[in-house]
Scaffold this motif. Structure first.
Motif, short mmCIF file in Angstrom:
data_model
loop_
_atom_site.label_atom_id
_atom_site.label_comp_id
_atom_site.label_asym_id
_atom_site.label_seq_id
_atom_site.Cartn_x
_atom_site.Cartn_y
_atom_site.Cartn_z
N LEU A 20 0.82 -1.21 0.00
CA LEU A 20 0.00 0.00 0.00
C LEU A 20 0.86 1.26 0.00
O LEU A 20 0.51 2.26 -0.65
N GLN A 21 1.99 1.23 0.68
CA GLN A 21 2.91 2.37 0.62
C GLN A 21 3.45 2.57 -0.80
O GLN A 21 3.52 3.70 -1.29
N LEU A 22 3.82 1.47 -1.44
CA LEU A 22 4.31 1.56 -2.82
C LEU A 22 3.24 2.14 -3.73
O LEU A 22 3.52 2.97 -4.60
N CYS A 23 2.00 1.70 -3.54
CA CYS A 23 0.92 2.20 -4.38
C CYS A 23 0.69 3.69 -4.20
O CYS A 23 0.40 4.41 -5.16
N GLN A 24 0.81 4.17 -2.97
CA GLN A 24 0.69 5.61 -2.74
C GLN A 24 1.85 6.36 -3.40
O GLN A 24 1.66 7.43 -3.99
N THR A 25 3.06 5.80 -3.31
CA THR A 25 4.22 6.44 -3.94
C THR A 25 4.04 6.50 -5.46
O THR A 25 4.30 7.53 -6.09
N GLY A 42 -8.21 12.36 0.26
CA GLY A 42 -8.38 11.59 1.49
C GLY A 42 -9.24 10.36 1.35
O GLY A 42 -9.99 10.04 2.26
N THR A 43 -9.16 9.66 0.24
CA THR A 43 -10.01 8.48 0.08
C THR A 43 -9.53 7.30 0.94
O THR A 43 -10.33 6.56 1.46
N TRP A 44 -8.20 7.12 1.03
CA TRP A 44 -7.68 6.10 1.94
C TRP A 44 -6.33 6.56 2.47
O TRP A 44 -5.54 7.15 1.76
N LYS A 85 1.53 4.99 9.54
CA LYS A 85 2.81 4.29 9.56
C LYS A 85 3.16 3.75 10.94
O LYS A 85 3.88 2.77 11.06
N GLN A 86 2.71 4.42 11.99
CA GLN A 86 3.01 3.97 13.34
C GLN A 86 2.26 2.68 13.67
O GLN A 86 2.84 1.71 14.15
N LYS A 87 0.97 2.66 13.37
CA LYS A 87 0.14 1.50 13.71
C LYS A 87 0.10 0.46 12.60
O LYS A 87 -0.39 -0.65 12.82
N LYS A 88 0.57 0.86 11.39
CA LYS A 88 0.46 0.00 10.21
C LYS A 88 -0.99 -0.40 9.96
O LYS A 88 -1.34 -1.58 9.88
N THR A 89 -1.81 0.65 9.85
CA THR A 89 -3.23 0.44 9.56
C THR A 89 -3.63 1.26 8.34
O THR A 89 -2.93 2.19 7.93
N VAL A 90 -4.77 0.90 7.77
CA VAL A 90 -5.34 1.64 6.65
C VAL A 90 -6.78 2.01 7.02
O VAL A 90 -7.47 1.26 7.72
N ARG A 91 -7.20 3.18 6.53
CA ARG A 91 -8.56 3.64 6.83
C ARG A 91 -9.14 4.30 5.59
O ARG A 91 -8.47 5.12 4.95
N PHE A 92 -10.37 3.94 5.25
CA PHE A 92 -11.07 4.57 4.13
C PHE A 92 -11.96 5.68 4.66
O PHE A 92 -12.52 5.59 5.76
N SER A 93 -12.11 6.73 3.85
CA SER A 93 -12.97 7.84 4.27
C SER A 93 -14.43 7.61 3.90
O SER A 93 -15.31 8.29 4.42
N ARG A 94 -14.70 6.66 3.00
CA ARG A 94 -16.09 6.37 2.60
C ARG A 94 -16.26 4.87 2.45
O ARG A 94 -15.32 4.14 2.15
N GLU A 95 -17.49 4.40 2.61
CA GLU A 95 -17.75 2.96 2.60
C GLU A 95 -17.74 2.37 1.18
O GLU A 95 -17.68 1.15 1.02
#
Length: 287
Positions: free
Chosen positions: A88-93, A116-118, A122-132
């Protein structure tokens, strides 16, 4: 089940060929100048790696890790393991490097061009979406990533091999036993018995983006959520299978004027635009 053939017809250059289905495509491995037992073991290990990646990252498999992320990440911060978080980090890059044209959140039900879609923590190694309605899809990334993993963890035991994950992603190690490179041809979409273009690869990857084998657009434009319906093919060659796949996807969907500026930031990669013609020929131009 993997098909495996080993030939010693030419005793100076034994060949092994392996074929199996994975990631919704036919995967093929051709290895020269290697013993049968070692060639079979290597082919089986590559197949296992492909199947593991497919089981983890195919969003259409309800039990896959990516499906779980897609179900839960709009509800809470969803933990990822080390490999998925790296992906996911690579995809953002790559999204930033391609000016937003490569986007794994691009699908008809979500407009990933909105801010801000997703987001990753980096600290928690989590991902969060802004919409369902957001869904991540690694279809334009995973084959290149898997080829990269093969080269790093399961390099071909001889210096002469070609690996193909469908007709869209390939990597050639060394050269053909009877030549100075591996020839890889793209089939002509209007005339299946003809070739639109042939590339000669040596220690290079090739990725091709375009319509699917049924002539339908399946790659989403992240700016409007619509399938791209261009008639041309975009082929990218270079040292990294992953970068080639990302670039071919981005350059396929982006505006013509943005192709050269995007490619300029990726040294060592070449792009060929293949425009198939109804008479069985093709018009090819390099960027």
């Amino acid at each position: 089940m993997m098909e495996f053939i080993y030939s010693t017809r030419n005793p100076d250059c034994p060949l092994s060929y392996a074929r199996f289905t994975g990631m919704h495509t036919d995967c093929e491995l051709l290895l020269a100048r290697c013993g049968e037992r070692e060639a079979r073991s290597w082919s089986e290990n590559v197949e296992a790696l492909v199947r593991k990646a497919d089981a983890r990252y195919n969003r259409f498999h309800p039990d896959s890790l990516l499906s779980r992320i897609n179900r839960e990440a709009s509800l809470k911060d969803t933990p990822c393991d080390e490999e998925l978080f790296l992906i996911l980090q690579l995809c953002q890059t790559f999204r930033k490097a391609t000016r937003g044209w490569f986007d794994i959140a691009a699908n008809p039900s979500s407009r990933s061009s909105e801010a801000g879609t997703w987001e990753l923590d980096k600290q928690k190694k989590t991902v969060r979406f802004s919409r369902e309605d957001i869904r991540l899809d690694l279809g334009g990334f995973l084959k290149g990533f898997v080829l990269e993993q093969v080269l790093k963890t399961l390099p071909p035991p001889s210096g002469q091999a070609i690996l193909s994950l469908g007709s869209s992603s390939s990597y050639a190690r060394g050269h053909h036993p009877l030549g100075d490179s591996w020839p890889v041809s793209l089939p002509h979409p209007y005339y299946p018995t003809r070739h639109a273009c042939t590339f000669r690869l040596q220690d290079q990857a090739l990725s091709v983006s375009g319509k699917d084998r049924h002539g339908k657009g399946h790659i989403i434009n992240p700016r409007d959520g619509n399938c791209v319906e261009k008639e041309e093919l975009v082929a990218v060659t270079g040292p990294s299978p992953l970068v080639c796949e990302v670039l071919s996807t981005a350059l396929w969907v982006c505006d013509e004027a943005e192709r050269s500026p995007i490619l300029a930031d990726f040294e060592g990669y070449q792009t060929t635009i293949v425009t198939p013609l109804p008479d069985g020929k093709s018009f090819n131009r390099k960027i």
